[in-house]
Design an enzyme around this catalytic site. Structure first.
Site, short mmCIF file in Angstrom:
data_model
loop_
_atom_site.label_atom_id
_atom_site.label_comp_id
_atom_site.label_asym_id
_atom_site.label_seq_id
_atom_site.Cartn_x
_atom_site.Cartn_y
_atom_site.Cartn_z
N GLU A 53 3.25 13.14 -24.58
CA GLU A 53 3.94 12.04 -23.92
C GLU A 53 4.93 12.54 -22.87
OE1 GLU A 53 6.91 8.37 -25.18
OE2 GLU A 53 5.69 9.37 -26.70
N ASP A 54 5.68 13.60 -23.19
CA ASP A 54 6.78 14.04 -22.33
C ASP A 54 6.48 15.28 -21.49
OD1 ASP A 54 8.22 11.97 -23.41
OD2 ASP A 54 9.30 13.20 -24.86
#
Length: 760
Positions: A107-108
């Site tokens: 996600e990051d």
């Protein structure tokens, strides 16, 4: 016998400083783990090869998050380490620890699932993927994005329960360290935690996590209220120290006297549970007496009941406050005996009695099957998966019938209600349902076919309505009929997400089927006006190829059924589709049939809607509705408005609302007429002005009934009582002649001054 001190299980000290930055925990104060060395100390239960894999995952995550920092200023990698530490406390396997360390990598950090599969294997990659939110750029609102991401996570959980365990650990650590966030973010995340994640923890039996998530959420949502209540609890703790000591001594001596081995510990209710009890009972803090209790852990199951006997001999039990969750466990697997006794000083004290194994499940729920290896011969993951199997299955059922993410989230929230009632089938099988559940919920809990065809119910052998509220101990029998179908009114009282999603799914399918039939009828009539018949899906040998593939490409629909549904719902105009079909057929060299063309256009002029005639008989269902402004009935001149996505809306020809719609959108109007023999009665509105005297309502109802009509709604308005009163009624009549008979009968009543139909 070992007796632990009461203070060991109590809440921590009161909030320090301003209550906006709470540090709230339940049970023992958590020890923050920030380094991999701290985490490695907890991983002694893993083998060397597994430990090496975990170390590799840590290095990978550390490199991926390099240069990233949390709102508190700490390096971001401290968060995955802390989450992995919480997961390690539950003794989950190496794959779960690795996934916890890398849960934010996709996600990051832009890491792909393929890369994770190549480095760490498919199972670990699937866990990480299940924990990864969907790209917010795909959605128009945060709520839509959050709902879709939540659905993705729960569906991943249904395949592997470790997904939700890691997510709960992630949320717990975020809540513990949320003081550094902006105030508006803290409130939003805390509300989401209280509404969704805390109930999930409870549903899966992770009571320790459940209590802490509730407590932290409450502290961020209502910081001042939490601080005031916590101080009150601390004061009360000092006042009641004597009674706690007295009860512990008495209970300890009683078990020694009866030569029983037992471990007794004190426990105190969380501030949030006290607050909730105060709200439910509309009581002040002083009126909530049972803010503390005792837990008794004994070696074997039979000794639970022996311990209960010892306690009931020692103090008098409070009638109606005994619950046997061993014989009938809670849906999340919780087992204990609960009894409330009157202490020597007259206060009520609750006792929970359980074995060590029951205590493990009570505190850690599904996670206990890794932590304590319950059933050591079995794979703990398999045992845990079976423990949550029923709820997980209901999630999959809801998902199959709910395409909208927000609706799915709504159904799941309904199913997360912790309070339950326990009812029996006629064959003595126990079912747990949420409080307020009805026989319809019971029917769908047995099987969707039983729910779809239920017509009546018996509770404890006596006939009952389908909306009756079930109580614990009820024996419920559902009566079915082959031709019965779900009633839309059931949505007003069913409580389970499963029942609600099944009913909505059936109604949507029924609406689509009716819309498809209406669309087919409308397109056939529009084609007839062009001198054509409906083209076959598969043409016979020697005939030109079907025009349907080209027609679907032009319309943007995937299937013929989808196009017909769009026509029935008013998303596409049948006349325009018919002209496109005529053009395609002309390109193939086909010409309109002259006889059909003259018949299809007979009687049309420039003031008449161009589409073909639709006959209304009352059996059209959801695809055709009668306008509430004018409420047409058979005998009225009517016209049809094809709303965008709303199906066909029928107005009276003189309806002012309909006329304004026609001026704005004339191409969406079509000819409609009543069938010679409608299949049902129709509602219309009338007003009755009468002298205000005793019994006038009964007289009006009697007059309508004598005219063989039914009253479906009455509105007396908010006018002050005077000499006259106006009553507005919805009456169900066959046609205009029947309505005229009803109005004549009303006017014969001497108290009635005027009776007339309502016109928009």
């Amino acid at each position: 016998m070992g007796i632990r001190s009461f203070a060991a299980d109590l809440l921590p000290s009161a909030l320090q400083g301003r209550p906006r930055l709470p540090t709230v925990t339940t049970g023992q104060t958590p020890v923050e783990v920030n380094t991999f060395a701290d985490l490695a100390d907890k991983l002694g239960y893993l083998g060397k090869s597994d430990l090496k894999k975990v170390r590799d995952a840590y290095k990978f995550a550390d490199q991926a998050h390099l240069g990233q920092f949390r709102a508190s200023g700490q390096p971001y990698i401290t968060h995955p380490i802390a989450v992995a530490s919480l997961v390690a406390d539950w003794k989950l396997d190496a794959q779960a620890i690795m996934a916890a360390l890398m849960h934010d990598a996709m996600e990051d950090c832009g890491i792909t699932k393929v890369e994770l599969i190549e480095r760490f294997g498919a199972p670990t990659a699937e866990l990480v993927d299940g924990l990864t939110k969907l790209d917010k750029l795909q959605f128009s609102t945060r709520a839509e994005s959050d709902a879709e991401s939540f659905r993705k996570m729960l569906l991943a959980m249904s395949r592997d329960v470790r997904v939700i365990l890691i997510k709960l650990a992630d949320r717990l650590h975020n809540m513990r360290t949320m003081a550094a966030m902006a105030v508006n973010k803290r409130a939003r995340i805390a509300r989401e935690t209280l509404d969704i994640y805390a109930p999930i923890a409870h549903r899966l039996g992770l009571n320790q996590t459940y209590r802490e998530l509730q407590e932290l959420s409450f502290a961020y949502i209502n910081p001042w209220r939490h601080a005031a209540l916590e101080k009150a609890v601390l004061r009360a703790r000092g006042y009641r120290r004597d009674i706690v000591t007295r009860v512990q001594d008495d209970v300890g001596k009683a078990f020694v006297h009866n030569k029983m081995k037992a471990e007794v510990s004190g426990r105190e209710k969380t501030v949030y549970s006290i607050y909730r009890k105060m709200r439910e009972k509309h009581a002040g803090f002083a009126q909530v007496s049972d803010i503390f209790g005792f837990r008794i852990v004994v070696p074997t199951l039979p000794e639970c009941y022996l311990a209960l006997g010892v306690l009931h001999q020692l103090y008098k039990p409070v009638p109606g406050r005994f619950k046997d969750y061993i014989a009938i466990p809670k849906p999340n697997g919780y087992k204990s005996l609960h009894t409330t006794l009157v202490s020597p000083l007259g206060t009520a004290v609750e006792f929970q009695i359980r074995t060590e194994e029951m205590h493990a499940v009570a505190e850690a729920g599904i996670a206990a099957h890794w932590l304590y290896k319950v059933g050591r011969d079995a794979n703990p993951g398999d045992v845990a998966q079976r423990l949550g199997a029923l709820w997980l299955k209901s999630l999959l059922d809801i998902q199959d019938e709910t395409r909208d993410a927000a609706e799915f989230l709504e159904h799941v929230k309904i199913d997360l209600v912790p309070d339950a009632v326990y009812v029996f089938t006629p064959k003595s099988k126990i079912l747990a349902l949420p409080r307020g559940a009805t026989p319809v919920d019971f029917a769908y809990a047995i099987h969707s076919d039983v729910g779809d065809h239920c017509v009546a119910a018996k509770i404890n052998g006596e006939a009952s309505t389908l909306r009756a509220e079930l109580r614990s101990g009820d024996v419920v029998e559902v009566l079915t009929a082959p031709g019965a179908r779900p009633n839309p009114a059931w949505l007003n009282f069913v409580r389970t997400g499963r029942a609600r999603s099944k009913i909505r799914h059936y109604l949507k399918n029924m609406e689509l089927e009716e819309s498809q039939a209406l669309g087919h009828k409308m397109l056939s009539q529009a084609l007839r006006a062009e001198g054509l018949t409906m083209p076959a899906r598969e043409p016979a040998a020697g005939e030109p190829p079907s025009i349907w593939p080209a027609l679907l490409r032009w319309s943007g629909n995937r299937t013929q059924a989808e196009l017909l549904i769009d026509i029935g719902l008013g998303k596409k105009i049948a006349t325009i589709v018919a002209k496109r079909v005529a053009q395609s057929l002309r390109e193939q060299g086909q010409k309109p049939d002259a006889v059909m063309l003259s018949m299809g256009r007979y009687g049309h002029d420039e003031n008449t809607p161009a589409q073909g005639l639709v006959v209304i008989d009352g059996a059209e269902g959801a695809s055709v509705s009668l306008a509430p402004c004018c409420r047409p009935i058979p005998g009225d001149d009517i016209v049809g408005y094809l709303g965008r996505g709303e199906g066909l809306l029928v107005h009276t020809a003189d309806c002012q609302v309909g006329k304004r719609l026609y001026e704005r959108d004339p191409e969406r109007w079509m000819q409609v007429e009543w069938a010679e023999e409608p299949t049902r009665a129709f509602e219309t509105a009338i007003t009755v002005l009468m002298r205000n005297s005793k019994g006038v309502l009964a007289q009006v109802a009697q007059a309508v009934s004598s005219a063989e009509a039914d009253i479906t709604h009455i509105d007396m308005g908010d006018e002050a009582v005077g000499e006259t009163a106006e009553m507005r009624l919805l009456v169900s009549v066959r046609d205009r002649l029947h309505l005229a008979d009803v109005l004549r009968t009303l006017k014969r009543n001497p108290t009635v001054l005027r009776a007339q139909r309502v016109r928009p």
